[in-house]
Design an enzyme around this catalytic site. Sequence first.
Site, short mmCIF file in Angstrom:
data_model
loop_
_atom_site.label_atom_id
_atom_site.label_comp_id
_atom_site.label_asym_id
_atom_site.label_seq_id
_atom_site.Cartn_x
_atom_site.Cartn_y
_atom_site.Cartn_z
N TYR A 79 61.90 57.40 38.87
CA TYR A 79 60.58 58.00 39.16
C TYR A 79 59.79 57.06 40.08
O TYR A 79 59.32 57.48 41.15
CB TYR A 79 59.80 58.25 37.88
N SER A 118 51.59 55.90 42.91
CA SER A 118 51.36 55.34 41.57
C SER A 118 51.41 53.82 41.60
O SER A 118 52.15 53.22 42.39
CB SER A 118 52.45 55.87 40.62
N LYS A 144 58.50 57.26 44.32
CA LYS A 144 57.15 57.03 44.87
C LYS A 144 57.22 56.00 46.01
O LYS A 144 56.61 56.15 47.05
CB LYS A 144 56.18 56.55 43.79
C1 WQD Z 1 50.33 53.17 28.42
C2 WQD Z 1 50.44 52.09 27.38
C3 WQD Z 1 52.63 51.90 26.40
C4 WQD Z 1 52.62 55.78 24.41
C5 WQD Z 1 53.14 55.87 33.02
C6 WQD Z 1 53.85 55.90 34.33
C7 WQD Z 1 52.84 56.01 35.45
C8 WQD Z 1 52.01 57.24 35.21
C9 WQD Z 1 51.28 57.12 33.88
C10 WQD Z 1 52.88 59.22 36.19
C11 WQD Z 1 51.75 51.31 27.49
C12 WQD Z 1 51.60 52.32 25.36
C13 WQD Z 1 52.26 54.68 25.17
C14 WQD Z 1 52.77 55.63 23.00
C15 WQD Z 1 52.18 53.32 23.20
N1 WQD Z 1 52.84 58.37 35.19
N2 WQD Z 1 52.03 53.49 24.56
N3 WQD Z 1 52.54 54.40 22.45
O1 WQD Z 1 53.58 53.70 31.02
O2 WQD Z 1 51.34 52.76 31.81
O3 WQD Z 1 52.34 54.73 32.97
O4 WQD Z 1 52.32 57.00 32.87
O5 WQD Z 1 52.31 59.16 37.23
O6 WQD Z 1 53.51 56.12 36.66
O7 WQD Z 1 54.53 54.68 34.49
O8 WQD Z 1 51.41 55.01 30.70
O9 WQD Z 1 50.43 56.19 28.77
O10 WQD Z 1 52.97 55.91 28.89
O11 WQD Z 1 51.53 53.93 28.39
O12 WQD Z 1 51.97 52.22 22.68
O13 WQD Z 1 53.12 56.59 22.26
O14 WQD Z 1 50.45 52.69 26.09
O15 WQD Z 1 53.51 50.94 25.85
O16 WQD Z 1 51.47 49.97 27.16
P1 WQD Z 1 52.22 53.94 31.58
P2 WQD Z 1 51.61 55.35 29.15
#
Ligand code: WQD
Length: 337
Positions: free
Chosen positions: A150, A125, A154
């Site tokens: 997590y 990741s 990785k």
């Molecule tokens: C994306 C953006 C949030 C939810 C994580 C893990 C990564 C992978 C993918 C497993 C961010 C914003 C999110 C919400 C929001 N996981 N957001 N409201 O955090 O980039 O990555 O998931 O493999 O390893 O770190 O993905 O989709 O959670 O967030 O505003 O309800 O959307 O702040 O900026 P992230 P995400």
Amino acid sequence: MKILVTGGLGFIGSHTVVELQNEGFEVVIIDNLSNSSEEVLNGIFNITRKKPVFEKLDLREKIAVREFFAKHTDIVGVIHFAASKAVGESVENPLLYYENNLNTLIYLLQELQQKPEASFIFSSSCTVYGQAELMPITENAPVQQAMSPYGNTKQIGEEIIIDVAKVSNINAILLRYFNPIGAHPTAELGELPIGVPQNLVPFITQTAIGLRKELSVFGSDYPTSDGTCIRDYIHVVDLAKAHVVALQRLLDKKNQEKVETFNLGTGTGSSVLEVINAFEKVSGQKLNYKIVARREGDVVEAFANTTKANETLGWNAQSTLEEALESAWKWEKKIRS
Ligand code: WQD
């Protein structure tokens, strides 16, 4: 050729099984069904008309892993997805993550190093980069102190693979995903988050379908064009195809090192508000959202430099953000119909 896909009933795993079958590989799936369902097998069959062999097995059971490989001696490659992947949960329950994400990797590698040769694709990741200094992020960007157990699993997983490959006949490719989104265009496969979705896109589609009252946007005071965080959202089918290309590279012995690393993204960054706007465009409906406080642990910006994957792996992401969001929306409507 027979390929083992661990976590093959999961979101990325199931889409990868489809692409492996499309390329003529025979697939065996191991999954413990902790974050997936056997129903997914029907989705795979409906797309390819080929039902993969499925064995319900928990990779934390060392003896069961050994018995599996004693039974399937003709496995030539492994694509290893099986792991826990919720950042927040890993902070609350680190030992669950260290056991489930690392013991399982160790037991798999112990079996593979007994074979005359083995090709190993590891699901890593972009989280290993933390908040990278330079955008877009290349594979040479320094791995930084993990922001969660997590992410640490990785990083440690990559190091274990590198150390084992040095002294065994295992060749490996580490695939560092950016943000996988979307669903199979047939709507036979897609994301099935359990409970309240942690990730942005499933929360958006569940809000749009009426399952969630409104989307909370975690912060709009970041140093970006519109104040919201930037990510590289890649269609899950593009991501799945990259796994098949990477595996074929190892099977054809084209790898230039025992362990190679590739960033898998589109090369384009999109802010949260841009994703919302794109979703409203493809769905034709307004999304109910509100700006709230930042989420602990979020990096401001992360999008991939895809040159190495494009030129060395010979792979390019094909789908646009809008196409990926359209597929996610089609899937959400299908599973709630
Ligand atoms: C994306 C953006 C949030 C939810 C994580 C893990 C990564 C992978 C993918 C497993 C961010 C914003 C999110 C919400 C929001 N996981 N957001 N409201 O955090 O980039 O990555 O998931 O493999 O390893 O770190 O993905 O989709 O959670 O967030 O505003 O309800 O959307 O702040 O900026 P992230 P995400």
